[in-house]
Design a protein around this motif. Sequence first.
Motif, PDB file in Angstrom:
ATOM      1  N   SER A 163     -12.261   5.056  -0.541  1.00  9.20           N
ATOM      2  CA  SER A 163     -12.564   4.779   0.870  1.00  9.20           C
ATOM      3  C   SER A 163     -12.484   3.278   1.149  1.00  9.20           C
ATOM      4  CB  SER A 163     -13.961   5.292   1.225  1.00  9.20           C
ATOM      5  OG  SER A 163     -14.951   4.668   0.419  1.00  9.20           O
ATOM      6  N   ALA A 164     -12.856   2.453   0.154  1.00  9.51           N
ATOM      7  CA  ALA A 164     -12.782   0.995   0.334  1.00  9.51           C
ATOM      8  C   ALA A 164     -11.336   0.544   0.470  1.00  9.51           C
ATOM      9  CB  ALA A 164     -13.440   0.296  -0.856  1.00  9.51           C
ATOM     10  N   ARG A 165     -10.437   1.138  -0.318  1.00 13.62           N
ATOM     11  CA  ARG A 165      -9.016   0.761  -0.216  1.00 13.62           C
ATOM     12  C   ARG A 165      -8.448   1.180   1.132  1.00 13.62           C
ATOM     13  NH1 ARG A 165      -4.649  -1.081  -2.712  1.00 13.62           N
ATOM     14  NH2 ARG A 165      -2.653   0.011  -2.614  1.00 13.62           N
ATOM     15  N   LEU A 166      -8.822   2.348   1.606  1.00 12.54           N
ATOM     16  CA  LEU A 166      -8.338   2.797   2.920  1.00 12.54           C
ATOM     17  C   LEU A 166      -8.851   1.871   4.015  1.00 12.54           C
ATOM     18  CD1 LEU A 166      -6.957   4.717   4.848  1.00 12.54           C
ATOM     19  CD2 LEU A 166      -8.996   6.189   4.763  1.00 12.54           C
ATOM     20  N   GLU A 167     -10.130   1.522   3.981  1.00 14.51           N
ATOM     21  CA  GLU A 167     -10.682   0.633   4.995  1.00 14.51           C
ATOM     22  C   GLU A 167     -10.013  -0.740   4.932  1.00 14.51           C
ATOM     23  OE1 GLU A 167     -12.586   1.555   7.426  1.00 14.51           O
ATOM     24  OE2 GLU A 167     -12.590   3.584   6.600  1.00 14.51           O
ATOM     25  N   ALA A 186      -4.368  13.097   6.751  1.00 14.02           N
ATOM     26  CA  ALA A 186      -4.215  13.296   5.310  1.00 14.02           C
ATOM     27  C   ALA A 186      -4.963  12.234   4.507  1.00 14.02           C
ATOM     28  CB  ALA A 186      -2.729  13.279   4.948  1.00 14.02           C
ATOM     29  N   LEU A 187      -5.103  11.036   5.072  1.00  9.20           N
ATOM     30  CA  LEU A 187      -5.787   9.963   4.345  1.00  9.20           C
ATOM     31  C   LEU A 187      -7.289  10.236   4.249  1.00  9.20           C
ATOM     32  CD1 LEU A 187      -3.989   6.752   5.674  1.00  9.20           C
ATOM     33  CD2 LEU A 187      -3.456   8.174   3.695  1.00  9.20           C
ATOM     34  N   ARG A 188      -7.889  10.694   5.338  1.00  9.82           N
ATOM     35  CA  ARG A 188      -9.311  11.026   5.300  1.00  9.82           C
ATOM     36  C   ARG A 188      -9.555  12.197   4.352  1.00  9.82           C
ATOM     37  NH1 ARG A 188     -12.131   6.708   6.840  1.00  9.82           N
ATOM     38  NH2 ARG A 188     -11.293   5.834   8.771  1.00  9.82           N
ATOM     39  N   GLN A 189      -8.628  13.123   4.349  1.00  9.94           N
ATOM     40  CA  GLN A 189      -8.756  14.259   3.439  1.00  9.94           C
ATOM     41  C   GLN A 189      -8.649  13.802   1.980  1.00  9.94           C
ATOM     42  OE1 GLN A 189      -5.882  17.356   4.132  1.00  9.94           O
ATOM     43  NE2 GLN A 189      -6.682  18.674   2.513  1.00  9.94           N
ATOM     44  N   ALA A 190      -7.761  12.850   1.724  1.00 10.59           N
ATOM     45  CA  ALA A 190      -7.597  12.330   0.365  1.00 10.59           C
ATOM     46  C   ALA A 190      -8.867  11.617  -0.094  1.00 10.59           C
ATOM     47  CB  ALA A 190      -6.404  11.377   0.312  1.00 10.59           C
ATOM     48  N   VAL A 191      -9.537  10.922   0.827  1.00 15.16           N
ATOM     49  CA  VAL A 191     -10.803  10.252   0.496  1.00 15.16           C
ATOM     50  C   VAL A 191     -11.866  11.282   0.152  1.00 15.16           C
ATOM     51  CG1 VAL A 191     -12.701   8.860   1.422  1.00 15.16           C
ATOM     52  CG2 VAL A 191     -10.338   8.182   1.852  1.00 15.16           C
ATOM     53  N   GLU A 192     -11.964  12.350   0.964  1.00 20.55           N
ATOM     54  CA  GLU A 192     -12.965  13.395   0.742  1.00 20.55           C
ATOM     55  C   GLU A 192     -12.744  14.110  -0.583  1.00 20.55           C
ATOM     56  OE1 GLU A 192     -12.548  15.861   4.147  1.00 20.55           O
ATOM     57  OE2 GLU A 192     -13.397  14.377   5.555  1.00 20.55           O
ATOM     58  N   PHE A 196       0.843  -1.194   0.000  1.00 21.99           N
ATOM     59  CA  PHE A 196       0.000   0.000   0.000  1.00 21.99           C
ATOM     60  C   PHE A 196       0.884   1.253   0.000  1.00 21.99           C
ATOM     61  CE2 PHE A 196      -2.715  -3.318   1.569  1.00 21.99           C
ATOM     62  CZ  PHE A 196      -3.989  -2.997   1.122  1.00 21.99           C
ATOM     63  N   SER A 197       1.823   1.292  -0.923  1.00 21.03           N
ATOM     64  CA  SER A 197       2.785   2.399  -0.965  1.00 21.03           C
ATOM     65  C   SER A 197       2.107   3.741  -1.209  1.00 21.03           C
ATOM     66  CB  SER A 197       3.839   2.144  -2.048  1.00 21.03           C
ATOM     67  OG  SER A 197       3.230   1.976  -3.314  1.00 21.03           O
ATOM     68  N   ASP A 198       0.993   3.742  -1.965  1.00 18.11           N
ATOM     69  CA  ASP A 198       0.271   4.992  -2.221  1.00 18.11           C
ATOM     70  C   ASP A 198      -0.273   5.582  -0.930  1.00 18.11           C
ATOM     71  OD1 ASP A 198      -1.387   2.731  -2.064  1.00 18.11           O
ATOM     72  OD2 ASP A 198      -3.022   3.736  -3.146  1.00 18.11           O
ATOM     73  N   ILE A 199      -0.780   4.714  -0.060  1.00 15.03           N
ATOM     74  CA  ILE A 199      -1.310   5.171   1.219  1.00 15.03           C
ATOM     75  C   ILE A 199      -0.174   5.628   2.136  1.00 15.03           C
ATOM     76  CG2 ILE A 199      -2.460   4.391   3.341  1.00 15.03           C
ATOM     77  CD1 ILE A 199      -4.349   2.781   1.663  1.00 15.03           C
ATOM     78  N   GLU A 200       0.952   4.924   2.059  1.00 14.65           N
ATOM     79  CA  GLU A 200       2.104   5.305   2.882  1.00 14.65           C
ATOM     80  C   GLU A 200       2.587   6.707   2.529  1.00 14.65           C
ATOM     81  OE1 GLU A 200       3.887   3.770   5.576  1.00 14.65           O
ATOM     82  OE2 GLU A 200       1.862   2.982   5.526  1.00 14.65           O
TER      83      GLU A 200
END
Length: 385
Positions: free
Chosen positions: A332-336, A320-326, A296-300
């Motif tokens: 959001s599925a990939r983050l979860e 920053a991750l929640r902001q990227a989802v918004e 998950f390098s993109d999330i890192e």
Amino acid sequence: MSSMRLCHERAFVASNTRVAAMTMQDIGWNDAFEKEFAPYYLKGWKPARLIRDNRITYGALLEDGQELEVSMSGKIYHDAETDAELPAVGDWVALQVGACGEETVIQARLTRQSCFSRRAAGQSAEEQVIAANVHIVVVVTDAGQDFNARRMERYFTLIGRCGAKAVILVNKSDLYPDAQNQKAAGDIRALNAEAEVYVTSVENRQGLEGLRNVLKPGVTVALVGSSGVGKSALINLLLGDEWQWTDEVNGITGKGRHTTTARELLILPKGGILIDNPGIKEVQMWTDEGTLREAFSDIEVLSRDCKFQDCKHGSDAGCALRQAVEQGELSSARLEGYLKLDQEIEKLRGRRTKRQLIVDRHARRSQQSKARKRSDRELARELRP
């Protein structure tokens, strides 16, 4: 002849001439194994590759194509700290071949050059080896009910830990619209740009060229996927024979029955080594944080912009991750899915730590007990008239 030394004519390949011409290199032997095996040659032991786990015994394949039914020595069993250290399908072992009427015994297991494994199902903290010494992992899915991007993420994480190449077959394309097949393939490529993804139909013999290109002599491929996605039909096609019994898919559930009941290593007639596996219902994680970060390098990269270093990526301020989802930059599925895997790995680490503490405590008690018994014996000798 004893059943513990079973030598039979079961065809691991489609032609007898292939068995006669088979070399050690054809079944995965290389210079590293040869070097490690050198001291075992001096003992008169023979190298063999394990092709089947019969629970109590194993099937082992020798250079000349002969299959032996072999047992494991007590030393190997007692020296193994976990079940994962015991011999598994795909392992190279040293055999002490018994004379006629005597059993053949595994005396040593060579160091694994790779290992594709998962956490054992249930609440276990144990590693379950799916296949040893693997070069490529082929995951078979379809664009219908079996397709699940989150499960594919899990497969990619485990394959990454193994160090194997990932090949994905979106099979049964004849059952779904082309747009649906291509979308599933595109979603998988978006998860792992290095994976080779092919839309296939074993039934119609379509899209299999990419798979055939990776099936080469000496190359070991682990075949995994859910039940009912066409793995057995694929094996039948590659072997040119009805090797596996296949069953019709249930029209209500969209699932087929388990047509493979045990792991088995097969030598393909046109080159390549295939390790078939029963359908996998749960892709339990057996990996570490480093491998997860790579998958998950993109999330890192995005998480580096979080306001706090210990951000939990939930309701924390400045995440920053929640902001990227918004903002639509991250699914959001990939983050979860990432957060769930991270939580599983954390729980697994806790179970492993707890298990090790229990093992260490038992070891200390055992040593203390032995020390007391030794002291008692010495005292008894001193008091002996």
